[in-house]
Design an enzyme around this catalytic site. Structure first.
Site, PDB file in Angstrom:
ATOM      1  CE  LYS A   1      13.791  18.099  82.021  1.00 59.89           C
ATOM      2  NZ  LYS A   1      13.071  18.218  80.680  1.00 59.89           N
TER       3      LYS A   1
ATOM      4  N   GLY B   1      16.918  15.873  76.639  1.00 61.43           N
ATOM      5  CA  GLY B   1      15.646  16.234  77.192  1.00 61.43           C
ATOM      6  C   GLY B   1      15.378  15.836  78.792  1.00 61.43           C
TER       7      GLY B   1
ATOM      8  CG  ASP C   1      14.446  22.050  82.238  1.00 57.97           C
ATOM      9  OD1 ASP C   1      13.315  22.283  82.479  1.00 57.97           O
ATOM     10  OD2 ASP C   1      14.992  21.345  81.115  1.00 57.97           O
TER      11      ASP C   1
HETATM   12  O1  C5P Z   1      16.661  28.184  79.879  1.00 56.93           O
HETATM   13  P1  C5P Z   1      17.139  27.624  78.893  1.00 56.93           P
HETATM   14  O2  C5P Z   1      18.754  28.284  78.840  1.00 56.93           O
HETATM   15  O3  C5P Z   1      17.675  26.074  79.289  1.00 56.93           O
HETATM   16  O4  C5P Z   1      16.770  27.417  77.608  1.00 56.93           O
HETATM   17  C1  C5P Z   1      17.434  27.089  76.498  1.00 56.93           C
HETATM   18  C2  C5P Z   1      16.725  27.788  75.249  1.00 56.93           C
HETATM   19  O5  C5P Z   1      15.416  26.834  75.284  1.00 56.93           O
HETATM   20  C3  C5P Z   1      16.348  29.088  75.254  1.00 56.93           C
HETATM   21  O6  C5P Z   1      17.237  29.871  74.762  1.00 56.93           O
HETATM   22  C4  C5P Z   1      15.094  29.213  74.610  1.00 56.93           C
HETATM   23  O7  C5P Z   1      15.444  29.225  73.258  1.00 56.93           O
HETATM   24  C5  C5P Z   1      14.420  27.971  74.743  1.00 56.93           C
HETATM   25  N1  C5P Z   1      13.359  28.060  75.658  1.00 56.93           N
HETATM   26  C6  C5P Z   1      12.101  28.765  75.454  1.00 56.93           C
HETATM   27  N2  C5P Z   1      10.978  28.629  76.453  1.00 56.93           N
HETATM   28  C7  C5P Z   1      11.259  28.182  77.550  1.00 56.93           C
HETATM   29  C8  C5P Z   1      12.674  27.442  77.869  1.00 56.93           C
HETATM   30  C9  C5P Z   1      13.464  27.480  77.001  1.00 56.93           C
HETATM   31  O8  C5P Z   1      11.957  29.152  74.270  1.00 56.93           O
HETATM   32  N3  C5P Z   1      10.239  28.027  78.478  1.00 56.93           N
END
Ligand code: C5P
Length: 298
Positions: free
Chosen positions: A13, A102, A140
């Site tokens: 994505k 990303g 994601d």
């Molecule tokens: O959700 P995920 O584990 O992929 O997110 C990785 C890190 O990115 C989280 O631990 C957080 O620090 C940050 N994040 C965030 N806000 C979001 C998505 C991710 O702060 N909406």
């Protein structure tokens, strides 16, 4: 003849728009983002294992760790518990999506594991249950259960499927080294974010018409460019290639540009050779929705 593996191909994505509205009490950030599937594919082959073990092999070897922290194995362990399954699985993951770039590669793999294992283990999990498991695995992951183009709010997991975008093509310049999403968000100075949410993009979500490309932005881009100057150099290189839009995807370090057709994307890529460009189409929902397909055995 023994049946072949169950195969699930999962696309990458990009975020064509990513607004950060602020930090939430739970530590995540509140987002408004336009996610779109892109034709760079990982592939999972799933084999049933009777003895209950979960095993992951990665190709090319070492592309990502194949240990219990891998989102594929975390998805498998979580699904097995949620669905009360005793059987195991052997999963072979072929990686093509750049890692830590990303482009949601790990999240796509996790979503594909959920979809594939639901079939392999004959789970009757409803879509809402898959979505909840996906959201526990990462912000994601649920997008890949929706595919095509989708508008994400909250952590990025409150999704609204959108009609397909035009059949645009992308040139993507993967980063030199993986960038940690957590590190980018913790470096983000929330006080410096634009106060005004992009009404223009939101109006398009609700009103339709042409995506207002000039209003699309990624609020993580200034932070990433400041900390990883090589990303800024790639952005400079890709800008000025007659693109419709050029920006950082997600938390980077992949940068990408959008072109109206394949020929123009290839022409731009030929000028960006030293950066290892990938050329790929944006994908509509029908092409990008994760589906298991059973291949013929040998
Ligand atoms: O959700 P995920 O584990 O992929 O997110 C990785 C890190 O990115 C989280 O631990 C957080 O620090 C940050 N994040 C965030 N806000 C979001 C998505 C991710 O702060 N909406």
């Amino acid at each position: 003849m023994s049946p072949g593996p169950l195969v699930v191909r999962c696309p990458a994505k990009v975020n064509l728009h990513l607004e950060v509205l602020g930090r939430r009490p739970d530590g995540y950030h509140e987002l408004r983002t336009l996610l779109v599937a892109v034709g760079v594919w990982d592939e999972l082959s799933l084999f049933p294992v009777a003895d209950g073990t979960l095993r992951l092999d990665v190709e090319p070897a070492g592309a990502v760790p194949a240990d219990a922290d891998n989102l594929v194995l975390r998805a498998a362990a979580m699904a097995r518990e949620a669905w009360g399954v005793a059987a195991g699985a052997h999963i072979a993951l072929r990686k093509s999506i750049p890692v830590g770039g990303g482009m949601g590669g790990g999240s796509a793999d996790a979503a594909a594991a959920l979809v594939g294992l639901a079939r392999l283990w004959e789970s009757s999990a409803a879509a809402a249950e898959l979505h909840a498991l996906a959201a526990r695995l990462g912000s994601d992951v649920p997008f890949f259960l929706v595919g095509g183009a989708a508008w994400g709010e909250g952590r990025g997991t409150d999704l609204r499927p959108l009609p397909d975008l035009p059949p645009w093509w992308l040139v993507l310049l993967p980063g030199e080294a993986p960038i940690s999403t957590a590190q980018v968000y913790s470096a983000l100075e929330v006080g410096t974010l634009r106060r005004s949410p992009s009404a223009t993009v939101y109006d398009w979500i609700t009103g339709g018409g042409e995506l207002p490309l000039s209003a699309c932005r990624n609020d993580l881009e200034p932070t990433v460019v400041a900390r990883w100057p090589a990303v800024g150099r790639r952005l400079e290189a890709i800008r000025g290639t007659d693109q419709l839009l050029a920006m950082l995807s997600g938390s980077g370090g992949t940068v990408f540009a959008v072109y109206p057709d394949e020929a123009r994307a290839h022409r731009a890529a030929s000028r960006l050779g030293p950066y290892g460009p990938l050329v790929a189409p944006l994908l509509g929902r029908a092409l990008s929705l994760l589906r298991p397909s059973v291949l013929e055995g040998p």
